[in-house]
Design a protein around this motif. Structure first.
Motif, mmCIF file in Angstrom:
data_model
loop_
_atom_site.group_PDB
_atom_site.id
_atom_site.type_symbol
_atom_site.label_atom_id
_atom_site.label_comp_id
_atom_site.label_asym_id
_atom_site.label_seq_id
_atom_site.Cartn_x
_atom_site.Cartn_y
_atom_site.Cartn_z
ATOM 1 N N ALA A 7 -86.903 55.599 101.794
ATOM 2 C CA ALA A 7 -87.898 54.534 101.097
ATOM 3 C C ALA A 7 -86.989 54.093 100.072
ATOM 4 O O ALA A 7 -86.197 54.621 99.294
ATOM 5 N N VAL A 8 -87.199 52.639 99.586
ATOM 6 C CA VAL A 8 -86.494 52.108 98.668
ATOM 7 C C VAL A 8 -87.366 52.314 97.404
ATOM 8 O O VAL A 8 -88.703 51.884 97.422
ATOM 9 N N HIS A 9 -87.019 52.844 96.483
ATOM 10 C CA HIS A 9 -87.670 53.334 95.204
ATOM 11 C C HIS A 9 -87.127 53.188 94.119
ATOM 12 O O HIS A 9 -85.681 53.150 93.996
ATOM 13 N N GLY A 10 -87.799 53.191 92.820
ATOM 14 C CA GLY A 10 -87.065 53.127 91.423
ATOM 15 C C GLY A 10 -88.156 53.407 90.320
ATOM 16 O O GLY A 10 -89.319 53.379 90.816
ATOM 17 N N CYS A 11 -87.822 53.741 89.341
ATOM 18 C CA CYS A 11 -88.791 53.685 88.352
ATOM 19 C C CYS A 11 -88.249 53.296 86.956
ATOM 20 O O CYS A 11 -87.264 53.072 86.643
ATOM 21 N N LYS A 12 -89.186 53.103 85.980
ATOM 22 C CA LYS A 12 -89.030 52.930 84.644
ATOM 23 C C LYS A 12 -89.786 53.425 83.697
ATOM 24 O O LYS A 12 -91.226 53.687 83.924
ATOM 25 N N PRO A 13 -89.520 54.192 82.490
ATOM 26 C CA PRO A 13 -90.243 54.883 81.746
ATOM 27 C C PRO A 13 -91.167 53.770 80.765
ATOM 28 O O PRO A 13 -90.618 52.681 80.573
ATOM 29 N N LEU A 14 -92.438 54.094 80.592
ATOM 30 C CA LEU A 14 -93.066 53.122 79.728
ATOM 31 C C LEU A 14 -93.504 53.775 78.543
ATOM 32 O O LEU A 14 -93.588 55.023 78.436
ATOM 33 N N ASP A 15 -93.681 52.996 77.458
ATOM 34 C CA ASP A 15 -94.123 53.581 76.245
ATOM 35 C C ASP A 15 -93.032 54.554 75.522
ATOM 36 O O ASP A 15 -93.448 55.447 74.719
ATOM 37 N N GLY A 16 -91.786 54.399 75.771
ATOM 38 C CA GLY A 16 -90.974 55.342 74.986
ATOM 39 C C GLY A 16 -90.187 56.393 76.162
ATOM 40 O O GLY A 16 -90.191 55.894 77.338
ATOM 41 N N PRO A 17 -89.496 57.393 75.761
ATOM 42 C CA PRO A 17 -88.711 58.254 76.589
ATOM 43 C C PRO A 17 -89.709 58.754 77.576
ATOM 44 O O PRO A 17 -90.749 59.114 77.317
ATOM 45 N N GLY A 18 -89.240 59.604 78.745
ATOM 46 C CA GLY A 18 -89.696 60.229 79.548
ATOM 47 C C GLY A 18 -88.858 61.149 80.557
ATOM 48 O O GLY A 18 -87.530 60.949 80.577
ATOM 49 N N THR A 19 -89.473 62.292 81.083
ATOM 50 C CA THR A 19 -88.485 63.317 81.748
ATOM 51 C C THR A 19 -89.250 63.446 83.126
ATOM 52 O O THR A 19 -90.432 63.732 83.221
ATOM 53 N N LEU A 20 -88.475 63.406 84.155
ATOM 54 C CA LEU A 20 -88.868 63.579 85.550
ATOM 55 C C LEU A 20 -87.910 64.945 86.125
ATOM 56 O O LEU A 20 -86.852 65.077 85.891
ATOM 57 N N VAL A 21 -88.950 65.662 87.023
ATOM 58 C CA VAL A 21 -88.164 66.838 87.799
ATOM 59 C C VAL A 21 -88.043 66.463 89.032
ATOM 60 O O VAL A 21 -89.235 66.315 89.870
ATOM 61 N N ASP A 22 -87.097 66.051 89.881
ATOM 62 C CA ASP A 22 -87.011 65.710 91.098
ATOM 63 C C ASP A 22 -86.518 66.812 91.981
ATOM 64 O O ASP A 22 -85.463 67.530 91.681
ATOM 65 N N SER A 23 -87.108 66.723 93.167
ATOM 66 C CA SER A 23 -86.742 68.019 94.433
ATOM 67 C C SER A 23 -86.362 66.969 95.448
ATOM 68 O O SER A 23 -87.017 66.086 95.792
ATOM 69 N N PHE A 24 -85.097 67.339 95.904
ATOM 70 C CA PHE A 24 -84.597 66.749 97.325
ATOM 71 C C PHE A 24 -84.254 67.898 98.341
ATOM 72 O O PHE A 24 -83.743 68.693 98.236
ATOM 73 N N THR A 25 -84.685 67.292 99.644
ATOM 74 C CA THR A 25 -84.265 67.977 100.722
ATOM 75 C C THR A 25 -83.643 67.123 101.806
ATOM 76 O O THR A 25 -84.408 66.134 102.060
ATOM 77 N N PRO A 26 -82.634 67.524 102.287
ATOM 78 C CA PRO A 26 -81.584 68.570 102.019
ATOM 79 C C PRO A 26 -81.108 68.119 100.734
ATOM 80 O O PRO A 26 -81.278 67.123 99.927
ATOM 81 N N ARG A 27 -80.383 69.237 100.023
ATOM 82 C CA ARG A 27 -79.580 68.987 98.891
ATOM 83 C C ARG A 27 -78.679 67.403 98.806
ATOM 84 O O ARG A 27 -78.115 67.123 99.749
ATOM 85 N N ARG A 28 -78.546 66.842 97.457
ATOM 86 C CA ARG A 28 -77.849 65.420 97.521
ATOM 87 C C ARG A 28 -76.630 66.148 96.851
ATOM 88 O O ARG A 28 -76.157 66.508 95.637
ATOM 89 N N ASP A 29 -75.524 66.145 97.901
ATOM 90 C CA ASP A 29 -74.278 66.574 97.601
ATOM 91 C C ASP A 29 -73.553 65.677 96.619
ATOM 92 O O ASP A 29 -72.466 65.982 95.799
ATOM 93 N N ASP A 30 -73.905 64.504 96.424
ATOM 94 C CA ASP A 30 -73.313 63.534 95.545
ATOM 95 C C ASP A 30 -73.629 63.804 94.028
ATOM 96 O O ASP A 30 -72.981 63.366 93.161
ATOM 97 N N PHE A 31 -74.577 64.718 93.824
ATOM 98 C CA PHE A 31 -74.925 65.050 92.460
ATOM 99 C C PHE A 31 -74.212 66.315 92.045
ATOM 100 O O PHE A 31 -74.110 66.670 90.838
ATOM 101 N N LEU A 32 -73.172 66.703 92.837
ATOM 102 C CA LEU A 32 -72.400 68.142 92.752
ATOM 103 C C LEU A 32 -71.060 67.676 92.180
ATOM 104 O O LEU A 32 -70.699 66.788 92.538
#
Length: 107
Positions: free
Chosen positions: A82-107
């Motif tokens: 799926a094509v997706h994206g996001c932006k915080p509104l009203d200031g900063p914000g924090t997301l906790v994302d889970s990926f399956t399988p692991r994203r090797d490009d993040f290591l």
């Protein structure tokens, strides 16, 4: 048992944000993303199934052309490819994302 999150560095990413792997193995990866005010998670896709939990702040999410506003405590599931994206509104914000399988490009 996986390494603790302190074993993984905080990595600056495009869009006024940072990411830190919290835990991971070959089947699953959990990553925290911290967005500054005015940040953006650009539209993209990947083969991983992703769940996103809004830890703090409010975010505008777009997924396959549909846009929704999510607040702290909300979650969303993003299908593989799926094509997706996001932006915080009203200031900063924090997301906790889970990926399956692991994203090797993040290591």
């Amino acid at each position: 048992m996986s390494n603790p999150s302190s074993a993984y560095p905080v990595v600056p990413v495009e869009g006024k944000a940072t990411r830190q792997v919290l835990v991971q193995n070959e089947q699953l990866m959990i990553v925290e993303f911290n967005f500054e005010a005015g940040g953006v998670g650009a539209l993209h896709s990947h083969p991983h199934v992703q769940s996103t939990f809004v830890k703090s702040g409010r975010f505008e999410f777009t997924c396959d052309g549909e846009t929704r506003i999510l607040s702290a405590g909300d979650a969303l599931l993003i299908p593989s490819g799926a094509v997706h994206g996001c932006k915080p509104l009203d200031g900063p914000g924090t997301l906790v994302d889970s990926f399956t399988p692991r994203r090797d490009d993040f290591l």
